[in-house]
Design an enzyme around this catalytic site. Structure first.
Site, PDB file in Angstrom:
ATOM      1  N   GLY A 258      60.548 165.718  -4.871  1.00 40.59           N
ATOM      2  CA  GLY A 258      61.823 165.036  -4.730  1.00 40.59           C
ATOM      3  C   GLY A 258      61.802 163.897  -3.730  1.00 40.59           C
ATOM      4  O   GLY A 258      60.817 163.653  -3.022  1.00 40.59           O
ATOM      5  N   HIS A 259      62.939 163.179  -3.635  1.00 43.78           N
ATOM      6  CA  HIS A 259      63.046 162.016  -2.760  1.00 43.78           C
ATOM      7  C   HIS A 259      62.917 162.407  -1.290  1.00 43.78           C
ATOM      8  O   HIS A 259      63.337 163.476  -0.868  1.00 43.78           O
ATOM      9  CB  HIS A 259      64.388 161.300  -2.989  1.00 43.78           C
ATOM     10  CG  HIS A 259      65.581 162.161  -2.729  1.00 43.78           C
ATOM     11  ND1 HIS A 259      66.087 163.030  -3.669  1.00 43.78           N
ATOM     12  CD2 HIS A 259      66.374 162.284  -1.649  1.00 43.78           C
ATOM     13  CE1 HIS A 259      67.137 163.651  -3.182  1.00 43.78           C
ATOM     14  NE2 HIS A 259      67.335 163.224  -1.944  1.00 43.78           N
ATOM     15  N   ASN A 260      62.265 161.522  -0.540  1.00 41.63           N
ATOM     16  CA  ASN A 260      62.075 161.638   0.916  1.00 41.63           C
ATOM     17  C   ASN A 260      61.097 162.726   1.338  1.00 41.63           C
ATOM     18  O   ASN A 260      60.894 162.941   2.546  1.00 41.63           O
ATOM     19  CB  ASN A 260      63.403 161.894   1.649  1.00 41.63           C
ATOM     20  CG  ASN A 260      64.431 160.818   1.400  1.00 41.63           C
ATOM     21  OD1 ASN A 260      64.083 159.681   1.090  1.00 41.63           O
ATOM     22  ND2 ASN A 260      65.695 161.163   1.526  1.00 41.63           N
ATOM     23  N   SER A 278      63.752 165.754   0.836  1.00 35.61           N
ATOM     24  CA  SER A 278      63.686 165.724   2.303  1.00 35.61           C
ATOM     25  C   SER A 278      62.963 166.921   2.902  1.00 35.61           C
ATOM     26  O   SER A 278      63.196 167.275   4.060  1.00 35.61           O
ATOM     27  CB  SER A 278      65.098 165.609   2.896  1.00 35.61           C
ATOM     28  OG  SER A 278      65.716 164.421   2.465  1.00 35.61           O
TER      29      SER A 278
END
Length: 366
Positions: A258-260, A278
């Site tokens: 996922g993002h980050n 994250s």
């Protein structure tokens, strides 16, 4: 392509006995090996198969007695799986990609293509892309604007590398992986039901209609050296900062990052692992197949999670995890043992209740 026995042994850092000038052009299990192949009998339990096959050359365990087998040459290895890594590299030609740039490839004039790179048919390379030396890019690959890829990359057909992704040297990307797609990030104008139950752990005060508003992904993806991405894996770009994958990390097929997310060096994520946004993951972490990781948590160095583990909270360095929710592996084993004992315990309890009831009945008749 045929290789001499002595050359293979040298490549593996192993010793050999017999005729080192013999050549082999492939590898096989002992019982089905043909003449011209090397039989893989790196454990004594496979030795019986040598007599059933036709191989004149074998790879044997380190202290095997070469004279006990009807062979012309043998290579001796102390660590079979490590030897397999070297041997498979010797015999694997990789995808057939013709040298140079195929006429059907579409390459923006501003792109920089390194010396010795090979680019297959119907591949697109966008504005400002930088491709390193000796890179091999197969057919129907999409590389968007501003992407940077280091030397000696191998990118298989169908891969999609989105804008401004940065990738190190010796990168391997398997078919249909997508790097740098937008993160899955949305918000509601009012406090959402998800936010509410995060605080209340399931309690809902009042339910209202909600409409999702997209949070755009302004970050990118940064990938280190010696990274391999499996087929159909996805790595989302960051919301503001970059999603990062460290040197030497390997992602299996269908892994979702996922993002980050920040992944350290030399990690291994097995098939269908899902890592929510994250998450920060340390070095040398191994996540077994179908492991799920909740968002905004930390996983320390050298953590190992068994298959189908669900990690909802921070995991300290060196912890070995199993189960849903994740607990120490030895604890999960005890939990499973206890669950298996429940039917017997219930039966014993039922017998006990029956005995107590009978004692009461007998006492009442006295």
């Amino acid at each position: 392509m045929a290789h001499r026995v002595d050359a293979i042994a040298q490549a593996l850092g192993a010793r050999f006995e017999g005729d080192g000038t013999l050549t082999v052009s492939g590898a096989s299990e002992p019982s089905s090996a043909k003449a011209g192949q090397i039989a893989l009998a790196m454990d004594p339990k496979y030795a019986a198969g040598l007599a059933k096959g036709e191989a004149r050359v074998a790879m044997l365990w380190e202290d095997a007695d070469f004279s006990a087998f009807d062979l012309d040459a043998a290579i001796f290895v102390p660590r079979p799986r490590l030897a397999m890594a070297g041997l498979s590299k010797v015999f694997d030609p990789g995808p057939e990609i013709a040298p140079g740039i195929h006429p059907s490839a579409v390459i923006d004039p501003s792109a920089e293509i390194g010396e010795g790179a090979a680019i297959g048919p119907f591949t697109y390379i966008g504005r400002g892309v930088k491709i390193g030396a000796q890179a091999r890019i197969s057919a129907q690959v999409f590389i968007a604007e501003g992407v940077q890829i280091g030397d000696d990359a191998l990118i298989h057909s169908g891969a999609r590398i989105m804008s401004y992704v940065r990738i190190g040297d010796r990168f391997i990307c398997n078919p249909n992986a997508v790097l740098g797609g937008d993160g899955f990030s949305f918000v509601t104008p009012e406090k959402s039901g998800v936010e509410e139950i995060r605080n209340t752990v399931g309690k809902r005060e009042e339910i209202h209609a909600q409409h999702w508003t997209r949070i755009h992904s302004l970050g990118t993806v940064i990938i280190g050296d010696d990274v391999e991405i499996g087929a159909n894996a996805t790595v989302d770009r960051g919301t503001v900062r970059a999603t990062k994958i460290g040197n030497g990390t390997k992602l299996d097929n269908l892994v979702c990052v996922g993002h980050n997310v920040q992944i350290g060096d030399d990690c291994m994520m097995c098939g269908q692992v899902g890592i929510a946004g994250s998450v920060k993951i340390g070095n040398r972490v191994v996540l077994g197949g179908q492991t799920g990781v909740s968002d905004n948590i930390f996983i320390g160095d050298d953590v190992i999670a068994g298959g189908s583990t669900k990690i909802f909270t921070n995991a300290p360095a060196g912890r070995v995890l199993l189960g849903s929710p994740a607990v120490k592996m030895e604890t999960q084993v005890e939990i499973q043992k206890s669950i298996r004992r429940l039917p017997r315990l219930f039966a014993q309890f039922a017998d006990l209740r029956k005995t107590v009831a009978e004692l009461r009945d007998n006492k009442g008749t006295e």
